[in-house]
Design a protein around this motif. Structure first.
Motif, PDB file in Angstrom:
ATOM      1  N   GLN A 219      49.445  40.029  36.609  1.00 14.70           N
ATOM      2  CA  GLN A 219      48.087  40.565  36.529  1.00 14.70           C
ATOM      3  C   GLN A 219      47.238  39.724  35.588  1.00 14.70           C
ATOM      4  O   GLN A 219      46.075  39.427  35.869  1.00 14.70           O
ATOM      5  CB  GLN A 219      48.144  42.027  36.056  1.00 14.70           C
ATOM      6  N   ARG A 220      47.816  39.293  34.479  1.00  6.48           N
ATOM      7  CA  ARG A 220      47.081  38.433  33.547  1.00  6.48           C
ATOM      8  C   ARG A 220      46.868  37.047  34.151  1.00  6.48           C
ATOM      9  O   ARG A 220      45.820  36.424  33.938  1.00  6.48           O
ATOM     10  CB  ARG A 220      47.831  38.336  32.217  1.00  6.48           C
ATOM     11  N   LEU A 222      46.375  36.422  37.271  1.00  7.06           N
ATOM     12  CA  LEU A 222      45.249  36.597  38.190  1.00  7.06           C
ATOM     13  C   LEU A 222      43.922  36.646  37.430  1.00  7.06           C
ATOM     14  O   LEU A 222      42.942  36.013  37.830  1.00  7.06           O
ATOM     15  CB  LEU A 222      45.425  37.898  38.986  1.00  7.06           C
ATOM     16  N   ASN A 223      43.883  37.398  36.345  1.00  7.43           N
ATOM     17  CA  ASN A 223      42.646  37.547  35.592  1.00  7.43           C
ATOM     18  C   ASN A 223      42.210  36.231  34.950  1.00  7.43           C
ATOM     19  O   ASN A 223      41.013  35.926  34.872  1.00  7.43           O
ATOM     20  CB  ASN A 223      42.811  38.622  34.515  1.00  7.43           C
ATOM     21  N   ILE A 224      43.186  35.458  34.486  1.00 11.47           N
ATOM     22  CA  ILE A 224      42.849  34.159  33.897  1.00 11.47           C
ATOM     23  C   ILE A 224      42.362  33.195  34.974  1.00 11.47           C
ATOM     24  O   ILE A 224      41.435  32.407  34.747  1.00 11.47           O
ATOM     25  CB  ILE A 224      44.063  33.587  33.138  1.00 11.47           C
ATOM     26  N   LEU A 226      40.725  34.034  37.606  1.00 11.56           N
ATOM     27  CA  LEU A 226      39.342  34.436  37.859  1.00 11.56           C
ATOM     28  C   LEU A 226      38.416  33.838  36.805  1.00 11.56           C
ATOM     29  O   LEU A 226      37.327  33.338  37.124  1.00 11.56           O
ATOM     30  CB  LEU A 226      39.235  35.960  37.858  1.00 11.56           C
ATOM     31  N   ALA A 227      38.838  33.865  35.542  1.00  9.15           N
ATOM     32  CA  ALA A 227      38.025  33.291  34.471  1.00  9.15           C
ATOM     33  C   ALA A 227      37.807  31.797  34.688  1.00  9.15           C
ATOM     34  O   ALA A 227      36.705  31.277  34.467  1.00  9.15           O
ATOM     35  CB  ALA A 227      38.691  33.543  33.120  1.00  9.15           C
ATOM     36  N   ASN A 249      30.932  41.910  30.481  1.00 13.57           N
ATOM     37  CA  ASN A 249      31.857  42.858  29.856  1.00 13.57           C
ATOM     38  C   ASN A 249      31.153  44.011  29.147  1.00 13.57           C
ATOM     39  O   ASN A 249      31.815  44.909  28.622  1.00 13.57           O
ATOM     40  CB  ASN A 249      32.768  42.129  28.863  1.00 13.57           C
ATOM     41  N   GLN A 255      36.329  43.964  32.536  1.00 13.58           N
ATOM     42  CA  GLN A 255      37.085  43.424  31.405  1.00 13.58           C
ATOM     43  C   GLN A 255      37.558  42.001  31.735  1.00 13.58           C
ATOM     44  O   GLN A 255      38.748  41.742  31.903  1.00 13.58           O
ATOM     45  CB  GLN A 255      38.292  44.322  31.064  1.00 13.58           C
ATOM     46  N   LEU A 256      36.610  41.105  31.846  1.00 14.23           N
ATOM     47  CA  LEU A 256      36.931  39.718  32.162  1.00 14.23           C
ATOM     48  C   LEU A 256      37.550  39.023  30.957  1.00 14.23           C
ATOM     49  O   LEU A 256      37.151  39.260  29.813  1.00 14.23           O
ATOM     50  CB  LEU A 256      35.667  38.971  32.579  1.00 14.23           C
ATOM     51  N   LEU A 257      38.514  38.139  31.223  1.00 16.62           N
ATOM     52  CA  LEU A 257      39.097  37.309  30.180  1.00 16.62           C
ATOM     53  C   LEU A 257      38.298  36.020  30.056  1.00 16.62           C
ATOM     54  O   LEU A 257      37.462  35.706  30.903  1.00 16.62           O
ATOM     55  CB  LEU A 257      40.559  37.007  30.513  1.00 16.62           C
TER      56      LEU A 257
END
Length: 434
Positions: A219-220, A222-224, A226-227, A249, A255-257
């Motif tokens: 999950q992290r 994926l979020n990174i 996206l960033a 945010n 909650q974007l990284l």
């Protein structure tokens, strides 16, 4: 339950776990196959960067050695003499092709199987591919011990969920997900873990417990990813990506990284590969695979940005001096496993650049490392801030920056060097690429 326990594997996770158990009043036998590491631990020396309420891990180690609460050894038999519970933190490495190397875990299971006693508990906390405990670990324990798992001895799984740099605090506070081969196995493991953490113990089935950790990590990833994609989008529109993310945010459900130069460490870069390994050829996960490619390629995009910046001032990448600040896999870390900064250094060298890197937290181990900041920045044509440590605040950046080459390209996405670069004494030398 007996207030003694063995920790198998004394690396970045195992040692902080052992010290956390000692802090909770346990007598801990720590086992590692690395003779040199064990000898150093016996002398109270470690390079693992953690702390316990502000006290460095090395000081905590020395305290528990002096109090005879911690016994580091290379012999699993010592663990069997002293304890009836074994927590396994041996890693499962992933090679360059994304294939899992189960040999360290297999060896640990074989060694434990030879020494475990009736009613002992084997609690595996290594990050594994879902199903690996049932299909690999338990059969080895059963064969080598000649006992019946779940009846003669207990087996359970509870992945560690801590972040390096906060491990000791989080071992003692985070919720834990545990699954056992049998209900009694899970109860035994939950009783032990309940003495370590103030968080909740969530009991589930064995395979779900194994899957939880890799899902959390992917999950992290994926979020990174996206960033990193947002960074390219923002660059196209000449927008500061960090300001963009900060504004987005402000919405309570966003909650974007923040993007960096890549993703490092042992857990997040390998999460997709653990998941893929468990699926064989029966199912693909294209979204997760794409996220992994995006993050894996992030250092290469930094090389492109540096080359473009150099081209704008009439310099080629090949033959120029590129300085890198920070080699750890993240800020305030000396862990260089899968570090994107190290990958970046290798990519630059492959393209003919002369690389120098400075990181006061990372022991000298790479041919391009320098002992001082000024040596790193001397006549450099480009400067990349890869990771930023708090100890950099103690460095004399104005003096070090003054010795770099004219037309020096600076890649400093989070603007750590901005206060120095804005100085009237040195700003005429810089082209900031991002």
């Amino acid at each position: 339950m007996n207030r003694s326990v063995s920790v198998i594997g004394l690396g970045y996770i195992g040692l902080p776990l052992a010290m956390s158990l000692c802090e909770k009043g346990f007598y801990v036998v720590g086992v590692d196959v690395d003779t040199k590491k064990v000898e150093m631990l016996q002398k109270g020396i470690t390079h693992v960067m953690e702390d316990c309420d502000g006290v460095p891990l090395q000081d905590v180690l020395r305290k528990h050695l002096q109090e005879r609460a911690f016994h580091p050894t290379t012999r699993v038999a010592v663990a069997a003499w002293e304890t009836s519970a074994y927590i396994v933190t041996v890693g499962v490495p992933v090679n360059r092709d994304g294939e899992l190397d189960t040999r360290p875990l297999t060896a640990a299971m074989e060694q434990l199987g030879r020494v475990i006693k009736p009613n002992d508990l084997v609690l595996i906390r290594s990050t594994v591919s879902p199903g690996m405990v049932e299909e690999l670990c338990i059969p080895i324990l059963e064969q080598t011990s000649r006992m019946s798992p779940g009846e003669d001895f207990h087996v359970a799984y509870a992945a560690e969920r801590v972040a390096e740099g906060r491990a000791m605090r989080e071992f003692q506070t985070l919720d834990v997900v545990v699954g056992g081969l049998t209900e009694r196995c899970a109860v035994k493991a939950a009783e032990l873990l309940g003495q370590l953490t103030s968080g909740k113990i969530h009991v589930t089935d064995l395979r779900t417990a194994q899957a939880v950790k890799v899902v959390e990590n992917v999950q992290r990833d994926l979020n990174i990813a996206l960033a990193h994609e947002l960074s390219r989008f923002a660059e196209f529109h000449n927008i500061d990506v960090y300001e963009l993310i900060r504004m987005a945010n402000t919405h309570p459900r966003v909650q974007l990284l923040q993007p960096g130069i890549g993703v490092g460490g042992f857990c997040i870069p390998n999460a997709y590969h653990y998941m893929r390994h468990s699926l064989g050829s029966e199912l693909s996960l294209p979204l997760l695979q794409l996220a992994r490619h995006i993050n894996q390629d992030a250092p290469a995009r930094v090389v492109e940005a540096v080359e473009q910046g150099l081209r704008s001032v009439g310099k080629p990448l090949s033959g120029t001096v590129v300085a890198i600040l920070g080699l750890g896999m993240k800020d305030n870390s000396n862990d260089v496993r899968e570090s994107p900064a190290v990958v970046l250094a290798d990519l630059l060298r492959d393209r003919g650049a002369v690389v120098r890197a400075y990181d006061p937290l990372v022991p000298l181990q790479f041919p391009f490392q320098t002992k001082t900041l000024k040596e790193c920045l001397y006549q450099c044509d480009a400067l990349v801030v890869a990771t930023w440590h708090d100890v950099f605040a103690e460095e004399d950046f104005p003096a070090a920056l003054s010795v770099r080459a004219h037309g020096c390209v600076v890649y400093d996405r989070k603007r750590h060097l901005q206060p120095y670069l804005e100085s009237s004494q040195i700003d005429d030398k810089d082209v900031v690429t991002a």
